[in-house]
Design an enzyme around this catalytic site. Sequence first.
Site, mmCIF file in Angstrom:
data_model
loop_
_atom_site.group_PDB
_atom_site.id
_atom_site.type_symbol
_atom_site.label_atom_id
_atom_site.label_comp_id
_atom_site.label_asym_id
_atom_site.label_seq_id
_atom_site.Cartn_x
_atom_site.Cartn_y
_atom_site.Cartn_z
ATOM 1 N N GLU A 1 7.524 15.425 66.730
ATOM 2 C CA GLU A 1 8.811 14.894 66.307
ATOM 3 C C GLU A 1 9.880 15.382 67.283
ATOM 4 O O GLU A 1 9.809 16.523 67.766
ATOM 5 C CB GLU A 1 9.111 15.422 64.893
ATOM 6 C CG GLU A 1 10.352 14.849 64.252
ATOM 7 C CD GLU A 1 10.618 15.470 62.882
ATOM 8 O OE1 GLU A 1 10.154 16.602 62.622
ATOM 9 O OE2 GLU A 1 11.302 14.827 62.074
ATOM 10 N N LYS B 1 10.304 8.081 58.603
ATOM 11 C CA LYS B 1 10.253 9.326 57.810
ATOM 12 C C LYS B 1 11.028 9.172 56.513
ATOM 13 O O LYS B 1 12.165 8.703 56.512
ATOM 14 C CB LYS B 1 10.836 10.463 58.648
ATOM 15 C CG LYS B 1 10.745 11.848 58.003
ATOM 16 C CD LYS B 1 11.366 12.884 58.950
ATOM 17 C CE LYS B 1 11.273 14.289 58.439
ATOM 18 N NZ LYS B 1 11.954 15.238 59.366
ATOM 19 N N CYS C 1 6.558 15.747 59.575
ATOM 20 C CA CYS C 1 7.215 17.027 59.288
ATOM 21 C C CYS C 1 7.422 17.299 57.804
ATOM 22 O O CYS C 1 6.466 17.512 57.074
ATOM 23 C CB CYS C 1 8.524 17.102 60.072
ATOM 24 S SG CYS C 1 9.118 18.789 60.334
#
Length: 554
Positions: free
Chosen positions: A77, A170, A203
């Site tokens: 990321e 995300k 993440c």
Amino acid sequence: MRSVICRLVFSIAILQPSAQVSTPDSPTYVAAVVEYSPDTGSPGDSVADIVSKNVAQYVPLIRRAAEQEVDIIVFPECGLVTYGSSTKFATPLPHPDDRVNPCTDTSSNVAEAIRTLSCAARNHSIYVVVNLPEVHPCPDATNWSSSGVVYYNSNVVFDRNGTVVARYRKFNLFGEVWFNITSEAELSVFDTDFGVTFGIFTCFDIIFEKPAVSLAKVLGVRDVVFPTAWYSELPFLTAVQAQASWSYGLDVNFLGAGYSLPGEGSAGSGIYAGKEGPLVTTMPGVPTTQLLVAKVLKKTPRNTTPVLENVWNAGDSIEATPSPNIFSDVHRDNSGIWMMRDYLEPYETLLLTETEFFSTHTLCHNELCCDFEVAMHTDNQGQNSLGKSYIYRLAVFDGIRSYTFKTGGVQVCAVMFCTNNSLSSCGYEMETDEQERFATVFDYIHISGNFRLNNSLQLPNTLLEDYKVLSADAFEFTREEIPGESEVKVNMRTKKQNLNLLTFAIFGRDFSKDGGPVSQPSVDDTNHATVAHLLSPIATLLCMNSYFYVKFLV
Ligand SMILES: *[C@@H]1O[C@H](CO)[C@@H](O)[C@H](O)[C@H]1NC(C)=O
Ligand SMILES: *[C@@H]1O[C@H](CO)[C@@H](O)[C@H](O)[C@H]1NC(C)=O
Ligand SMILES: *[C@@H]1O[C@H](CO)[C@@H](O)[C@H](O)[C@H]1NC(C)=O
Ligand SMILES: *[C@@H]1O[C@H](CO)[C@@H](O)[C@H](O)[C@H]1NC(C)=O
Ligand SMILES: *[C@@H]1O[C@H](CO)[C@@H](O)[C@H](O)[C@H]1NC(C)=O
Ligand SMILES: *[C@@H]1O[C@H](CO)[C@@H](O)[C@H](O)[C@H]1NC(C)=O
């Protein structure tokens, strides 16, 4: 050494071009993840300049991976734009259904970076996963000339031809207020020409049910790609620890690529084979760019029975044996990693005193009771009596914790490290000048507890002093649903003697409590630390429930 190996592999690849890629029939595939320290540019550079410089770093890494017969490479990321660039750079990304190939279709509406990376994937015939900001017309706008746009923190996947085969936005943003999210979490997957279907998340997503757990539970994915820019936290959520734990708990092959900026807390990448444990990991203490490569054994597709609770646990036998690592150029320098610490003060804890050779304890917090059996001794051979060692506490928590930008329900049974007798010292490491010390040896640890079943997840959580995790043969982890009860009995025990252990825990998530108010320490709990001293080992061994004694003594 490394270049010798690379050249060797390269020549083998030339001699045997047919062996170059995995096929649907191969039992394995070859994966690479990049621990990546980005080029942050020179003074005066625009974010677009910085992106170009990082694309220029990515391309040779893609080539190097292809030379090692890698089928799929994952970048972290933020790696292209670096921290703090918000949306100063953002690119449109095609919908995977449109099968756009930005390398060959020069009229496609994408940034130059996407075109170059698509060409790199195509030139080297390798799947490539990258993360970068995406710009898109507002969901209710029909075209680019209408004013509104939204920005997403997106992953994009190119196949071996350079075609965009997946795009994931995300869902669980860690702050990142400049990004938008989709109205529902996307369950983004892509198939490959080597017969493996991957799920994608990013993440902070790893903490939550959607989309991460749903990919495994509802869609049955057995392989995951995970770009991350993690902030490590002791004692349960350092980067490699969190990745290994999730991979094991859901028995999913897991390709985690981390942004490398240890001074701000980000470091840690690895390739993990679910219940077969980690294949290769790294967590360097200085900014490092490192290509990790491993041969990954394919897992048999899961029988998905969507909506059913805990489908992954039902008769899901593990037939695989660990596959050998290839070329793991791993080194570690822990000195520079900036660490966060969990808020442990609301935990119910009990000090493990040095005199206790073998002890059993039951500790409860709210609705969760954990049973502990611990056999330990101190190995002070060859050390003077002034040597220091870690001190350990048994710890139980059933409540809601803060993840800085969200809150989440947690149920934990843990053996965790501390530096002195006070709970406030738990989760902090010793100073490096205290390294002259003797070791605590755990001969045996067994933890068990009945966790809430509905809407939950229980993971084994281990951490060693070098920020590595226990290998799969060092412990055992089982879940057993209790018929007629809304609980699951979880057992975790060591299978070997362990030194240098920091954390050994069952870490459970209770997703139904997500979003609720954070648990605070209860007022009458503040003395439990010292009370534990009063328990003699004999009394502890004999009593069924030392928790009763603790409360009684208070
Ligand atoms: C791909 O290959 C072409 C032809 O050899 C070359 O011109 C181009 O620079 C390569 N691009 C990348 C990103 O590897
Ligand atoms: C684009 O959208 C705007 C606003 O919705 C509209 O006025 C305009 O005609 C559209 N242009 C095209 C080419 O469709
Ligand atoms: C790449 O393109 C070739 C020729 O167009 C096609 O046969 C092949 O299936 C494509 N590969 C993938 C992975 O889509
Ligand atoms: C996208 O995010 C920005 C920044 O938080 C916000 O101002 C905007 O309203 C969001 N747009 C949509 C369509 O949600
Ligand atoms: C224990 O460690 C904590 C955290 O490092 C420190 O603040 C505290 O003063 C220490 N207490 C004692 C008694 O040494
Ligand atoms: C389980 O959790 C779901 C989702 O939170 C909820 O709708 C359902 O009522 C729960 N079932 C039980 C038996 O608690």
